[in-house]
Design a protein around this motif. Sequence first.
Motif, PDB file in Angstrom:
ATOM      1  N   GLY A 237       0.815  -1.204   0.000  1.00 25.87           N
ATOM      2  CA  GLY A 237       0.000   0.000   0.000  1.00 25.87           C
ATOM      3  C   GLY A 237       0.849   1.255   0.000  1.00 25.87           C
ATOM      4  N   TYR A 238       0.284   2.368  -0.464  1.00 31.35           N
ATOM      5  CA  TYR A 238       1.021   3.623  -0.557  1.00 31.35           C
ATOM      6  C   TYR A 238       0.053   4.791  -0.462  1.00 31.35           C
ATOM      7  N   ALA A 239       0.580   5.962  -0.126  1.00 27.08           N
ATOM      8  CA  ALA A 239      -0.231   7.179  -0.079  1.00 27.08           C
ATOM      9  C   ALA A 239       0.671   8.394  -0.236  1.00 27.08           C
ATOM     10  N   PHE A 240       0.257   9.305  -1.098  1.00 29.42           N
ATOM     11  CA  PHE A 240       0.867  10.623  -1.216  1.00 29.42           C
ATOM     12  C   PHE A 240       0.015  11.592  -0.402  1.00 29.42           C
ATOM     13  N   VAL A 241       0.680  12.493   0.310  1.00 26.10           N
ATOM     14  CA  VAL A 241      -0.013  13.512   1.094  1.00 26.10           C
ATOM     15  C   VAL A 241       0.647  14.852   0.822  1.00 26.10           C
ATOM     16  N   ARG A 242      -0.163  15.870   0.555  1.00 29.58           N
ATOM     17  CA  ARG A 242       0.386  17.216   0.404  1.00 29.58           C
ATOM     18  C   ARG A 242      -0.258  18.134   1.425  1.00 29.58           C
ATOM     19  N   VAL A 243       0.574  18.831   2.191  1.00 26.82           N
ATOM     20  CA  VAL A 243       0.107  19.835   3.142  1.00 26.82           C
ATOM     21  C   VAL A 243       0.462  21.209   2.596  1.00 26.82           C
ATOM     22  N   ALA A 244      -0.538  22.050   2.458  1.00 34.94           N
ATOM     23  CA  ALA A 244      -0.348  23.428   1.995  1.00 34.94           C
ATOM     24  C   ALA A 244      -1.082  24.339   2.961  1.00 34.94           C
ATOM     25  N   GLY A 245      -0.332  25.162   3.675  1.00 44.16           N
ATOM     26  CA  GLY A 245      -0.949  25.993   4.699  1.00 44.16           C
ATOM     27  C   GLY A 245      -1.494  25.120   5.801  1.00 44.16           C
ATOM     28  N   ASP A 246      -2.789  25.272   6.091  1.00 39.38           N
ATOM     29  CA  ASP A 246      -3.417  24.512   7.164  1.00 39.38           C
ATOM     30  C   ASP A 246      -4.244  23.348   6.635  1.00 39.38           C
ATOM     31  N   ALA A 248      -4.578  19.696   4.143  1.00 38.05           N
ATOM     32  CA  ALA A 248      -3.881  18.541   3.580  1.00 38.05           C
ATOM     33  C   ALA A 248      -4.789  17.839   2.575  1.00 38.05           C
ATOM     34  N   VAL A 249      -4.182  17.270   1.544  1.00 41.05           N
ATOM     35  CA  VAL A 249      -4.898  16.473   0.555  1.00 41.05           C
ATOM     36  C   VAL A 249      -4.209  15.117   0.467  1.00 41.05           C
ATOM     37  N   ILE A 250      -4.988  14.042   0.578  1.00 38.75           N
ATOM     38  CA  ILE A 250      -4.468  12.685   0.460  1.00 38.75           C
ATOM     39  C   ILE A 250      -4.760  12.160  -0.941  1.00 38.75           C
ATOM     40  N   GLY A 251      -3.746  11.628  -1.608  1.00 39.01           N
ATOM     41  CA  GLY A 251      -3.926  11.016  -2.913  1.00 39.01           C
ATOM     42  C   GLY A 251      -2.808  11.409  -3.857  1.00 39.01           C
ATOM     43  N   PRO A 252      -2.498  10.540  -4.823  1.00 39.07           N
ATOM     44  CA  PRO A 252      -3.114   9.238  -4.988  1.00 39.07           C
ATOM     45  C   PRO A 252      -2.663   8.272  -3.899  1.00 39.07           C
ATOM     46  N   ALA A 253      -3.489   7.248  -3.709  1.00 41.84           N
ATOM     47  CA  ALA A 253      -3.188   6.223  -2.711  1.00 41.84           C
ATOM     48  C   ALA A 253      -3.828   4.923  -3.177  1.00 41.84           C
ATOM     49  N   GLY A 254      -3.328   3.824  -2.666  1.00 48.44           N
ATOM     50  CA  GLY A 254      -3.921   2.558  -3.065  1.00 48.44           C
ATOM     51  C   GLY A 254      -3.272   1.394  -2.364  1.00 48.44           C
ATOM     52  N   SER A 277      -7.759  21.035   8.024  1.00 45.31           N
ATOM     53  CA  SER A 277      -8.705  20.204   7.292  1.00 45.31           C
ATOM     54  C   SER A 277      -7.917  19.232   6.433  1.00 45.31           C
ATOM     55  N   VAL A 278      -8.542  18.102   6.143  1.00 47.26           N
ATOM     56  CA  VAL A 278      -7.943  17.085   5.281  1.00 47.26           C
ATOM     57  C   VAL A 278      -8.965  16.714   4.227  1.00 47.26           C
ATOM     58  N   GLU A 279      -8.534  16.639   2.963  1.00 43.94           N
ATOM     59  CA  GLU A 279      -9.437  16.312   1.858  1.00 43.94           C
ATOM     60  C   GLU A 279      -9.012  15.017   1.194  1.00 43.94           C
ATOM     61  N   ILE A 280     -10.001  14.323   0.628  1.00 43.74           N
ATOM     62  CA  ILE A 280      -9.729  13.084  -0.090  1.00 43.74           C
ATOM     63  C   ILE A 280     -10.879  12.830  -1.059  1.00 43.74           C
ATOM     64  N   ALA A 281     -10.575  12.220  -2.204  1.00 46.26           N
ATOM     65  CA  ALA A 281     -11.584  11.837  -3.189  1.00 46.26           C
ATOM     66  C   ALA A 281     -11.749  10.325  -3.132  1.00 46.26           C
ATOM     67  N   VAL A 282     -12.959   9.853  -2.864  1.00 46.48           N
ATOM     68  CA  VAL A 282     -13.201   8.437  -2.625  1.00 46.48           C
ATOM     69  C   VAL A 282     -14.244   7.904  -3.603  1.00 46.48           C
ATOM     70  N   PRO A 283     -13.911   6.880  -4.398  1.00 48.08           N
ATOM     71  CA  PRO A 283     -14.949   6.231  -5.219  1.00 48.08           C
ATOM     72  C   PRO A 283     -16.083   5.725  -4.335  1.00 48.08           C
ATOM     73  N   GLY A 284     -17.309   5.882  -4.803  1.00 47.43           N
ATOM     74  CA  GLY A 284     -18.458   5.530  -3.980  1.00 47.43           C
ATOM     75  C   GLY A 284     -18.550   4.078  -3.601  1.00 47.43           C
ATOM     76  N   THR A 285     -17.862   3.198  -4.337  1.00 47.27           N
ATOM     77  CA  THR A 285     -17.886   1.772  -4.036  1.00 47.27           C
ATOM     78  C   THR A 285     -16.772   1.338  -3.087  1.00 47.27           C
TER      79      THR A 285
END
Length: 324
Positions: A237-246, A248-254, A277-285
């Motif tokens: 498994g892996y995950a990229f995380v970017r923090v900008a200011g306050d 964070a965005v997670i992805g891509p990951a798998g 705050s932390v954001e992520i895009a998640v497939p509905g399934t």
Amino acid sequence: MAESVVVRTATEGDVPGLRAVADHFRLLGRWPERPDFLDAERDFGTVVVAEVDGTIAGFGATLPRGRITHLGDLFVLPDHQSSGAGRMILSRLLPSDAPMMTFASADLRALALYVRRGMRPRCPLLYLSRPPQSARPAESARAPQSAPSAQSARPAESGHVAASGRAAESGRVARARNEALAGVAHARPESDPLTPGARDVDAAVALDARISGGERTATLGWFAGLPGVTVRAAASGYAFVRVAGDSAVIGPAGGDTPQACVEAVLEAADACSGAGSVEIAVPGTHPLLPLLLDAGWRIDDMDTLMTSEDLLRLDCYIPHPDLG
């Protein structure tokens, strides 16, 4: 009188007009400074502009992922949305004989355009955010004893977790999941296989090529070198995380299995426990979705994930909202 639209490859001189369109649609909220994903599309993919009377009226952009063409952008200013510019941009960007995918917005006209180009809706793509610590429900400060596992949350018919031999979690992984879901930071042992650092980039890029449907070494190498980006990789498994200011965005990951993907993402979320705050895009399934919602994450927006064929395991992959 019909507008005369010229669609062509973007040049350096088009950048101000292209960015004006991007600003109109508020595309750069996750990118407070350059370089940003528009730069990545110009460097590693293809960007075309639609010009009307010498003015940039819209643009489209793709990023390659092995044989897959990921359509990252298709935007036409409102005054020119009936000019045929969108169809002309797609004709320049999308191949007729290779796999392709995109995240379609709520604009039903765009959805129809993608279907006509050979893509089909696969599932919703949900954009989630974790609110700041002070805004989370009080009960989330402590994980419930019965916090669901990735295996119990996934659709029963998928069967991949049980087949992987990873269904029986170690106590460390279970605790990590519960603490990540509750948004509580914990001390990570030095022996933990998910540790950030440049040495993980190659491993994450290799995993991504296997899990996301195609290789994109240049794009992810660029992304990993940006300020605030950390890369976490384990054997499966892996995950990229970017923090900008306050934020964070997670992805891509798998992960090689749904459970491995869930573990990688929750470890990454745990490492962001101090972010506003932390954001992520998640497939509905994806089995991750109910876990995050139960932990107090909220759905802020939704697209439709579309592909021309079955390109990737939607229960094993978390895309980046802008890079795919």
